[in-house]
Every structure is written in structure tokens, then in C-alpha cells.
Design a protein around this motif. Structure first.
Motif, PDB file in Angstrom:
ATOM      1  N   ARG A 125       0.859  -1.183   0.000  1.00  0.00           N
ATOM      2  CA  ARG A 125       0.000   0.000   0.000  1.00  0.00           C
ATOM      3  C   ARG A 125       0.901   1.241   0.000  1.00  0.00           C
ATOM      4  NH1 ARG A 125      -5.663  -0.386   3.008  1.00  0.00           N
ATOM      5  NH2 ARG A 125      -6.368  -2.270   2.001  1.00  0.00           N
ATOM      6  N   PRO A 126       0.360   2.385  -0.440  1.00  0.00           N
ATOM      7  CA  PRO A 126       1.186   3.595  -0.499  1.00  0.00           C
ATOM      8  C   PRO A 126       1.943   3.881   0.807  1.00  0.00           C
ATOM      9  CG  PRO A 126      -0.882   3.997  -1.568  1.00  0.00           C
ATOM     10  CD  PRO A 126      -0.964   2.606  -1.011  1.00  0.00           C
ATOM     11  N   LYS A 127       1.289   3.573   1.935  1.00  0.00           N
ATOM     12  CA  LYS A 127       1.901   3.830   3.242  1.00  0.00           C
ATOM     13  C   LYS A 127       3.252   3.116   3.375  1.00  0.00           C
ATOM     14  CE  LYS A 127      -0.416   2.183   6.679  1.00  0.00           C
ATOM     15  NZ  LYS A 127      -1.401   1.922   7.727  1.00  0.00           N
ATOM     16  N   ALA A 128       3.354   1.933   2.757  1.00  0.00           N
ATOM     17  CA  ALA A 128       4.550   1.113   2.912  1.00  0.00           C
ATOM     18  C   ALA A 128       5.587   1.382   1.822  1.00  0.00           C
ATOM     19  CB  ALA A 128       4.156  -0.361   2.906  1.00  0.00           C
ATOM     20  N   LEU A 129       5.311   2.345   0.945  1.00  0.00           N
ATOM     21  CA  LEU A 129       6.255   2.640  -0.135  1.00  0.00           C
ATOM     22  C   LEU A 129       7.167   3.798   0.265  1.00  0.00           C
ATOM     23  CD1 LEU A 129       3.829   2.577  -3.209  1.00  0.00           C
ATOM     24  CD2 LEU A 129       5.421   0.784  -2.545  1.00  0.00           C
ATOM     25  N   SER A 130       8.407   3.754  -0.233  1.00  0.00           N
ATOM     26  CA  SER A 130       9.300   4.897  -0.016  1.00  0.00           C
ATOM     27  C   SER A 130       8.845   6.019  -0.947  1.00  0.00           C
ATOM     28  CB  SER A 130      10.735   4.500  -0.342  1.00  0.00           C
ATOM     29  OG  SER A 130      10.877   4.347  -1.737  1.00  0.00           O
ATOM     30  N   ASN A 131       9.360   7.214  -0.711  1.00  0.00           N
ATOM     31  CA  ASN A 131       8.954   8.348  -1.546  1.00  0.00           C
ATOM     32  C   ASN A 131       9.245   8.104  -3.021  1.00  0.00           C
ATOM     33  OD1 ASN A 131       7.631  10.094   0.047  1.00  0.00           O
ATOM     34  ND2 ASN A 131       9.187  11.679   0.034  1.00  0.00           N
ATOM     35  N   GLY A 132      10.421   7.533  -3.284  1.00  0.00           N
ATOM     36  CA  GLY A 132      10.790   7.248  -4.670  1.00  0.00           C
ATOM     37  C   GLY A 132       9.829   6.254  -5.299  1.00  0.00           C
ATOM     38  N   GLN A 133       9.435   5.237  -4.523  1.00  0.00           N
ATOM     39  CA  GLN A 133       8.506   4.226  -5.040  1.00  0.00           C
ATOM     40  C   GLN A 133       7.116   4.807  -5.247  1.00  0.00           C
ATOM     41  OE1 GLN A 133       9.145   1.430  -1.924  1.00  0.00           O
ATOM     42  NE2 GLN A 133      10.637   0.221  -3.083  1.00  0.00           N
ATOM     43  N   LYS A 134       6.713   5.703  -4.326  1.00  0.00           N
ATOM     44  CA  LYS A 134       5.412   6.358  -4.488  1.00  0.00           C
ATOM     45  C   LYS A 134       5.386   7.137  -5.788  1.00  0.00           C
ATOM     46  CE  LYS A 134       4.379   7.254   0.334  1.00  0.00           C
ATOM     47  NZ  LYS A 134       4.323   8.282   1.356  1.00  0.00           N
ATOM     48  N   GLN A 135       6.469   7.859  -6.023  1.00  0.00           N
ATOM     49  CA  GLN A 135       6.541   8.694  -7.210  1.00  0.00           C
ATOM     50  C   GLN A 135       6.509   7.828  -8.468  1.00  0.00           C
ATOM     51  OE1 GLN A 135      10.093   9.542  -8.682  1.00  0.00           O
ATOM     52  NE2 GLN A 135       8.818  10.175 -10.385  1.00  0.00           N
ATOM     53  N   ARG A 136       7.213   6.689  -8.423  1.00  0.00           N
ATOM     54  CA  ARG A 136       7.217   5.777  -9.571  1.00  0.00           C
ATOM     55  C   ARG A 136       5.833   5.146  -9.757  1.00  0.00           C
ATOM     56  NH1 ARG A 136      12.395   3.761 -11.425  1.00  0.00           N
ATOM     57  NH2 ARG A 136      13.969   5.196 -10.672  1.00  0.00           N
ATOM     58  N   THR A 137       5.165   4.828  -8.647  1.00  0.00           N
ATOM     59  CA  THR A 137       3.819   4.268  -8.744  1.00  0.00           C
ATOM     60  C   THR A 137       2.874   5.284  -9.389  1.00  0.00           C
ATOM     61  OG1 THR A 137       4.265   3.047  -6.725  1.00  0.00           O
ATOM     62  CG2 THR A 137       1.984   3.132  -7.438  1.00  0.00           C
ATOM     63  N   ALA A 138       3.012   6.534  -8.964  1.00  0.00           N
ATOM     64  CA  ALA A 138       2.155   7.580  -9.523  1.00  0.00           C
ATOM     65  C   ALA A 138       2.403   7.730 -11.022  1.00  0.00           C
ATOM     66  CB  ALA A 138       2.406   8.900  -8.803  1.00  0.00           C
ATOM     67  N   LEU A 139       3.667   7.661 -11.419  1.00  0.00           N
ATOM     68  CA  LEU A 139       3.996   7.746 -12.839  1.00  0.00           C
ATOM     69  C   LEU A 139       3.443   6.541 -13.593  1.00  0.00           C
ATOM     70  CD1 LEU A 139       7.680   9.009 -13.124  1.00  0.00           C
ATOM     71  CD2 LEU A 139       5.680   9.915 -14.287  1.00  0.00           C
ATOM     72  N   ALA A 140       3.608   5.364 -12.970  1.00  0.00           N
ATOM     73  CA  ALA A 140       3.130   4.135 -13.609  1.00  0.00           C
ATOM     74  C   ALA A 140       1.627   4.208 -13.837  1.00  0.00           C
ATOM     75  CB  ALA A 140       3.476   2.925 -12.745  1.00  0.00           C
ATOM     76  N   ARG A 141       0.908   4.754 -12.838  1.00  0.00           N
ATOM     77  CA  ARG A 141      -0.542   4.882 -12.969  1.00  0.00           C
ATOM     78  C   ARG A 141      -0.902   5.804 -14.134  1.00  0.00           C
ATOM     79  NH1 ARG A 141      -3.470   7.365  -7.942  1.00  0.00           N
ATOM     80  NH2 ARG A 141      -2.502   9.219  -8.798  1.00  0.00           N
ATOM     81  N   ALA A 142      -0.118   6.888 -14.283  1.00  0.00           N
ATOM     82  CA  ALA A 142      -0.385   7.820 -15.374  1.00  0.00           C
ATOM     83  C   ALA A 142      -0.131   7.161 -16.725  1.00  0.00           C
ATOM     84  CB  ALA A 142       0.475   9.065 -15.218  1.00  0.00           C
ATOM     85  N   LEU A 143       0.856   6.261 -16.757  1.00  0.00           N
ATOM     86  CA  LEU A 143       1.244   5.646 -18.023  1.00  0.00           C
ATOM     87  C   LEU A 143       0.389   4.433 -18.381  1.00  0.00           C
ATOM     88  CD1 LEU A 143       5.140   5.611 -17.579  1.00  0.00           C
ATOM     89  CD2 LEU A 143       3.831   7.165 -19.012  1.00  0.00           C
ATOM     90  N   ALA A 144      -0.216   3.799 -17.360  1.00  0.00           N
ATOM     91  CA  ALA A 144      -0.810   2.473 -17.544  1.00  0.00           C
ATOM     92  C   ALA A 144      -1.839   2.411 -18.667  1.00  0.00           C
ATOM     93  CB  ALA A 144      -1.432   1.995 -16.238  1.00  0.00           C
ATOM     94  N   GLY A 145      -2.645   3.439 -18.780  1.00  0.00           N
ATOM     95  CA  GLY A 145      -3.686   3.407 -19.794  1.00  0.00           C
ATOM     96  C   GLY A 145      -3.198   3.760 -21.189  1.00  0.00           C
ATOM     97  N   SER A 146      -1.869   3.892 -21.350  1.00  0.00           N
ATOM     98  CA  SER A 146      -1.256   4.328 -22.614  1.00  0.00           C
ATOM     99  C   SER A 146      -1.961   5.555 -23.178  1.00  0.00           C
ATOM    100  CB  SER A 146      -1.278   3.203 -23.652  1.00  0.00           C
ATOM    101  OG  SER A 146      -0.565   2.106 -23.170  1.00  0.00           O
ATOM    102  N   PRO A 147      -2.077   6.614 -22.397  1.00  0.00           N
ATOM    103  CA  PRO A 147      -2.782   7.798 -22.891  1.00  0.00           C
ATOM    104  C   PRO A 147      -1.942   8.495 -23.959  1.00  0.00           C
ATOM    105  CG  PRO A 147      -1.753   8.294 -20.796  1.00  0.00           C
ATOM    106  CD  PRO A 147      -1.502   6.841 -21.056  1.00  0.00           C
ATOM    107  N   PRO A 148      -2.597   9.010 -24.989  1.00  0.00           N
ATOM    108  CA  PRO A 148      -1.841   9.732 -26.012  1.00  0.00           C
ATOM    109  C   PRO A 148      -1.275  11.052 -25.507  1.00  0.00           C
ATOM    110  CG  PRO A 148      -4.196   9.812 -26.457  1.00  0.00           C
ATOM    111  CD  PRO A 148      -4.019   8.898 -25.308  1.00  0.00           C
ATOM    112  N   LEU A 149      -1.913  11.603 -24.441  1.00  0.00           N
ATOM    113  CA  LEU A 149      -1.437  12.862 -23.876  1.00  0.00           C
ATOM    114  C   LEU A 149      -1.145  12.644 -22.394  1.00  0.00           C
ATOM    115  CD1 LEU A 149      -0.916  15.913 -24.113  1.00  0.00           C
ATOM    116  CD2 LEU A 149      -3.333  16.280 -23.666  1.00  0.00           C
ATOM    117  N   LEU A 150       0.051  13.012 -21.995  1.00  0.00           N
ATOM    118  CA  LEU A 150       0.500  12.767 -20.632  1.00  0.00           C
ATOM    119  C   LEU A 150       0.799  14.111 -19.967  1.00  0.00           C
ATOM    120  CD1 LEU A 150       1.107  10.249 -18.998  1.00  0.00           C
ATOM    121  CD2 LEU A 150       3.429  10.304 -19.866  1.00  0.00           C
TER     122      LEU A 150
END
Lengths: 285, 372
Positions: free
Chosen positions: B130-155
Motif C-alpha cells: 500500500r502507499p503507506k509502505a512505499l518509499s517516496n521514490g517508489q510512491k513517485q514511480r507508482t504515480a507515474l506508472a498509474r499515469a502511463l498504464a492506460g497508454s494515454p496519447p497525452l500525458l
């Protein structure tokens, strides 16, 4: 500090014990009273050691109150049932109405939204009796006097503002970006409300619901005026123990123990939800 | 990939105008960096593009289609937030899966999609946290991954490296271009860090007070800042700014620094006699032996090693402070007096009153922002 001295520990324990005794003694005493007959209760000096009896409880449960002046029918179990029914349905209705309203007030600032929210809160400022007198008239015209629906409706005056204002605060504490993120991911506003806002405000909703339940449970004056015997909750029903032949202390004590138990159990159960952190470390650490 | 056009966007909060008739064109597959100080309106602009807040005026076109009145969930955008905005009650996998769930993908597709981006961002080992158990770097990567996951044409990336420590930020600055290239999306990236802007942007739009001041490639902005403020924002150490009054010359104008004449070729002669500000990048200056023609005598005050470069604070005869930087490890001036060579061709001249750059004849000055 790891190295707390034994003296400090002892003093701390002593202080805590004093506080617990101070607050718990009346409840403890009532608990003891509920197992005694009127004669042993009224003995001077009072005694902690006595022969316990279940007669108070059996009288309440069977509904037959036997005293020196004969037997008397009491509807305590019916009252308890009314209390449970009225409180549960009132809180449920207040949650269904109040939680979405709280979300609207928290997230959508529309013209006059603050005024409406404040008006709803102001219901709690008015002295209940002042509201009750005209309300009784209206309810009689509308045919709502002495009905469960009417009572549940009036109980919204207690429950709704409480839930609205507490839950609103919890919704406001959720970072708007968290909800935006869910929207942008492709979910409707309703899905966002249901899967993000509701779970994150969960502890707040539980706390507000519990408080509203306690307030509804303890309400006396609304039910006293608007309900007749068969619709009355325990708070009003307890008056029946003040009989012409004296006050039935033992039965009152037993009635109190029985009527406190549900709220106490609920509070203990809900406690762990209440202390659970709100945002759970979602945003930056 | 897609294009993004903003036309005359106006956004007000009460009586405060946050975005003031802003227009912007982002090309297909481009990474455009929105750069500017806090309060410039960058984050508001990003939320407007995402559709979670509405503009008072103007149009937003994505891929040529008018999206101004389209709800956020139908715009097909991926967005990462500065404060990560992870869903605290879901684990990393569920967080990343949200855009895929919205598309009603099958469980297998969701799983494959999440693992694809998790691998790309090297967080496949923490997906059950869960986010609580992630380091700041991992949280940031998770947030990026979420933005990328849907393969949006505009990021849209809203200063995603703001809340991670310097080391991680450096790592991500190197890694992000690879990740973004793998995604093949058009990107709008918000940052307050000029190095990040220069490293990641195909073009940079410099914003302040709700307007775009200058837009151009990183080189354009560095080599021809539209005004003093922009010159000051780009560059570390900060550009030297010295008040001067130019004199007319046969080719351009000249200025006097400690009584040494420096010719600025190509500057229009009408700048002569006006109150101006001379801009000298610290790295465009160098120490030279005494007696070199055109060298300015200075006193060395202090030296600071800054990782890859060493910065010297020097004082001119008239007591003006000048910063000079040189690659670390190269020999510096002896303490005490020294001489600095100034290349007039590398200097900027700004109008002191308006702050605007005085352009040279026949030189490339970058595209000026519409609002500049």
C-alpha cells in the motif's frame, strides 16, 4: 523515555486508577443495584456485599412488575425494541441523506451552499421544546403524530446536522488531487465518490454515525411529546418505574444496564475504525 | 500521440486572474516543459487540460477535437501529480490498474498492462504494498506508472520530481526520457527546476503571472532569453547583470566595464545612450593573464567548488560583483588580483526599463511567446 522510574510508574497508575474510579463508579453502582431488591438498595448504610438476585431482570423481560401494591404491566422490552428501531432507522436515513449532502458541500461550492449548510446546523441551536409545540400541531394535521415515520423524521433534526458537519470535514480533508487522479484515470464522478471518497472518509462516517446513534438513543423530549406508550423508547419508558407505590430502583438500574449495553457495545466495536488514520499516508510522506 | 492546442484560456479565482488569455500549441509526440516560478499558473493550466477544473474563456483542443466541455474521464489523458495523489486504500497494483479498469479491460489485460509499466519503472517488486509502505521514490514511480498504464496519447506531469530527494531526482531525470520515449506520448511537463526543464523538454514554455513569456527550444531560451527575468531563471550560478550605458560603434555598440571597452557586435545603434543591463553568463567569462588585450582587472573574493564546476566571486575596480565559473579541476586565478576576458559576442544586452532583450541583427532569437 525508556527509563521510567518505578515511582513514576506507580504514581501514573494511581492517577489513572483515580480517574477510572471517579468516572466508572456511578455505572458500577448502578450495575450492583440492578442485582438487588429495593429493600437492600435502600439499606442504611449501603452495603457492597449482598445476595444477588435476578428478579429485576426477569421482571423487565417478562413485563410483570410485582410490588407491595400488586402487579403492574410494564412494556420495557417493547420500549427497548422501539429504541433500537428508531435509532437505527434514523441514523440510516440520516446517513443516506447526509453523506451525499456532506460531499456536495465539501466539493462543490455553489451559490448559497454555505448558507444552506449553516441553516441545517442551526436546527441544533433551537431549544427542542420550542420546535416541538408547533410541530405537534402540524403532525396531528398531517397524521404523523404517534407514528414511527413521524418520529424518525423528527429525529433527523438530531442526526442529520451532526452527520453532515462531521462528514463534510472528513471529505474536505481528502486531497482533491486524489479524486482528480481517479477521474482522469477514466472514472465517473459517481464512481469516484463511491470508490475513493466514501472509503477514505469511512472512519469519519463511522464516528458521525456512532455519535448520531448515541444522540438519537438518548433523546427524551421528542419521543415524550410525539409518541404514545407503544412507540416510546426506553428513555421515556423508564418513567413507568416511578409508580404510585414508590420508585422501583432495582428495575430502573436493570433497565439502565440493558439500555446502555447496545451503545457501549457499538462504541467499543467502532473504536478501531475511529482511531484508524484518515489519509493513511497517501500524499507525500 | 496527439496534439494539444490551447486557445485564449482565461481562468479567474474571485477577482484574481490566474491564466490570462493563454494560448499554446503542443506538437504531436513532443515533450513541452512548462517552466516558471510558483504561482505562475502552471498547475492550474495542467488541471484545466485534464478537465478537472473549467476555464472561464477559451478552447482546449486535443488531437484537433474540441474538448473544452468534455468531462475529465472522457479526455483520454494520463496525469501524475506533484504530491503523488495515490489512493491510500489500494495497493500499488490496484493504483496502477485504475486507468485499465476504467476501460473495462479483462483481468488478464489489466495484469499485463500493470506489469508492463511496473517493469518500465522498476517497481514490480512492490506491487502488493500500500502507499503507506512505499518509499517516496517508489510512491513517485507508482504515480507515474498509474499515469502511463492506460497508454494515454497525452500525458500531463505536474512537477513529479518535486517531492523526491536530490539523488532520486537526478536518477529520474536521466531515466524519464527513456520511459517517455517508450510510451510515445505527447507530454506536458511542469517544473520549477531549470535543469529538469533543459534536460527533458523538446521545447520550454516559460510562464509567469498566467502568461507565457517565451517559448522555444532549451538552447533558444538559454542563448536568447527574452528578458532579464528569464535570463536570471536559467543558469546556475545566476547570470551576471551589470548596469551599463552603451555607446554607438561602427558595428553595434560598446560598453565600458572598469574603463575597458567591450564591443557588442550586431546590437542596433539606437540602444546607444539608453539605460541598459549587460548580461554575462558566468561560464562565458574566463581568467586570462595580465596584459591580455581587453582584459578587466578584478580582485578575487571567494571561490566555491560546485560539483562539476568552480565558481569564483570577483570584484571589479568599481566594486561590482562578478561571478565566473570554470570546469572543476582547471587551474584558477591566484588569489588577489586577476584579469577576466569578456567576449562581447556572448554577452546579452537588456533594456533596463522594460527588461526586454535587445536583439542583434541577423541573429536567431528564438520564438517569442504570444503574450511576450
Amino acid at each position: 523515555m525508556e527509563t521510567t522510574s518505578t515511582l513514576e510508574k506507580t504514581l501514573r497508575l494511581l492517577a489513572l486508577t483515580l480517574v477510572v474510579i471517579f468516572f466508572m463508579f456511578p455505572i458500577f453502582w448502578i450495575f450492583l443495584m440492578s442485582f438487588q431488591t429495593n429493600e437492600t438498595i435502600l439499606r442504611i448504610p449501603p452495603q457492597v456485599i449482598f445476595e444477588p438476585t435476578l428478579s429485576n431482570y426477569t421482571a423487565l423481560i417478562t413485563g410483570k412488575l410485582t410490588s407491595a401494591a400488586g402487579t403492574l404491566d410494564i412494556a420495557f422490552m417493547k420500549n427497548l425494541g422501539n429504541s433500537v428501531f428508531l435509532s437505527v432507522t434514523s441514523v440510516a436515513l440520516a446517513l443516506v441523506l447526509g453523506v451525499p449532502a456532506a460531499y456536495a458541500f465539501a466539493r462543490h461550492k455553489f451559490k448559497g451552499s454555505e448558507d444552506i449548510a449553516f441553516t441545517l446546523l442551526s436546527f441544533r441551536f433551537a431549544p427542542p421544546l420550542l420546535v416541538l409545540l408547533p410541530l405537534t400541531q402540524y403532525f396531528q394535521w398531517l397524521g404523523l403524530a404517534n407514528t414511527y415515520i413521524g418520529l424518525i423524521w423528527v429525529y433527523q433534526l438530531i442526526c442529520l446536522p451532526l452527520i453532515l458537519w462531521i462528514v463534510r470535514g472528513y471529505f474536505e480533508d481528502i486531497s482533491a488531487d486524489v479524486e482528480y487522479a481517479y477521474r482522469i484515470a477514466g472514472h465517473s464522478w459517481f464512481a469516484t465518490f463511491r470508490r475513493i471518497a466514501l472509503p477514505l472518509a469511512g472512519p469519519g462516517i463511522a464516528a458521525a454515525g456512532l455519535l448520531a446513534f448515541i444522540f438519537a438513543w438518548n433523546n427524551f423530549v421528542f419521543a415524550l411529546v410525539l409518541a404514545s406508550a407503544d412507540k416510546q423508547p426506553v428513555t421515556v419508558g423508564a418513567l413507568a418505574f416511578v409508580t404510585s407505590s414508590g420508585i422501583q430502583y432495582g428495575q430502573i438500574a436493570a433497565a439502565i444496564v440493558l439500555s446502555v449495553t447496545p451503545t457501549l457495545a457499538l462504541a467499543l466495536y467502532a473504536q478501531r475504525y475511529l482511531v484508524e488514520g484518515l489519509s493513511l499516508g497517501a500524499v507525500k510522506g | 500521440m496527439t496534439t494539444l492546442q490551447l486557445e485564449n484560456i482565461v481562468k479567474r479565482y474571485k477577482n484574481h486572474t490566474v491564466l490570462d488569455h493563454l494560448s499554446l500549441d503542443v506538437k504531436d509526440g513532443e515533450t513541452l516543459v512548462l517552466f516558471g516560478p510558483s504561482g505562475a499558473g502552471k498547475s492550474v493550466l495542467l488541471r484545466l487540460i485534464a478537465g478537472v477544473i473549467d476555464a472561464e474563456e477559451g478552447r482546449i483542443l486535443i488531437g484537433g477535437e474540441d474538448m473544452t466541455d468534455v468531462d475529465a474521464e472522457h479526455r483520454g489523458i494520463g496525469m501524475a501529480f506533484q504530491n503523488f495523489a495515490l489512493f491510500p486504500h489500494m495497493d500499488a497494483f490496484e493504483n496502477i490498474a485504475t486507468p485499465l479498469e476504467a476501460k473495462r479491460s479483462s483481468a488478464d489485460t489489466i495484469k499485463a498492462g500493470v506489469h508492463r509499466v511496473a517493469k518500465l519503472l522498476k517497481i514490480d517488486h512492490v506491487l502488493t504494498h500500500r502507499p503507506k509502505a512505499l518509499s517516496n521514490g517508489q510512491k513517485q514511480r507508482t504515480a507515474l506508472a498509474r499515469a502511463l498504464a492506460g497508454s494515454p496519447p497525452l500525458l500531463l506531469l505536474d512537477d513529479p520530481l518535486r517531492n523526491v530527494d536530490a539523488k532520486l531526482r537526478f536518477e529520474m531525470r536521466l531515466e524519464l526520457p527513456r520511459v517517455l520515449a517508450a510510451q510515445g506520448a505527447t507530454v506536458v511537463y511542469v517544473t520549477q527546476d531549470y535543469k529538469e526543464a533543459m534536460a527533458l523538454g523538446d521545447r520550454i514554455a516559460v510562464m509567469s503571472e498566467g502568461r507565457i513569456r517565451q517559448i522555444g527550444t532549451p538552447e533558444d531560451i538559454y542563448n536568447a532569453p527574452a528578458d532579464i527575468d528569464i535570463a536570471r531563471l536559467f543558469g546556475d550560478p545566476t547570470i551576471n547583470l551589470l548596469d551599463v550605458k552603451p555607446n554607438a560603434e561602427a558595428d553595434g555598440v560598446s560598453v565600458l566595464l572598469s574603463d575597458v571597452r567591450i564591443v557588442l557586435p550586431g546590437i542596433p545603434a539606437n540602444a546607444a545612450g539608453k539605460a541598459c543591463v549587460l548580461g554575462l553568463r558566468p561560464e562565458a567569462l574566463s581568467f586570462v593573464p595580465a596584459g591580455t588585450p581587453g582584459a578587466i582587472p578584478v580582485t578575487v573574493e571567494a571561490e566555491t567548488p560546485l560539483n562539476e564546476k568552480t565558481v569564483t566571486l570577483a570584484l571589479t575596480v568599481r566594486g561590482r560583483e562578478i561571478l565566473v565559473s570554470r570546469p572543476a579541476g582547471t587551474p584558477g586565478p591566484a588569489s588577489g588580483s586577476a584579469h577576466i576576458a569578456v567576449d562581447g559576442a556572448n554577452a546579452f544586452l537588456f533594456d533596463k526599463q522594460t527588461g526586454a532583450l535587445i536583439a542583434r541583427h541577423g541573429s536567431h532569437t528564438g520564438t517569442q511567446g504570444e503574450a511576450a
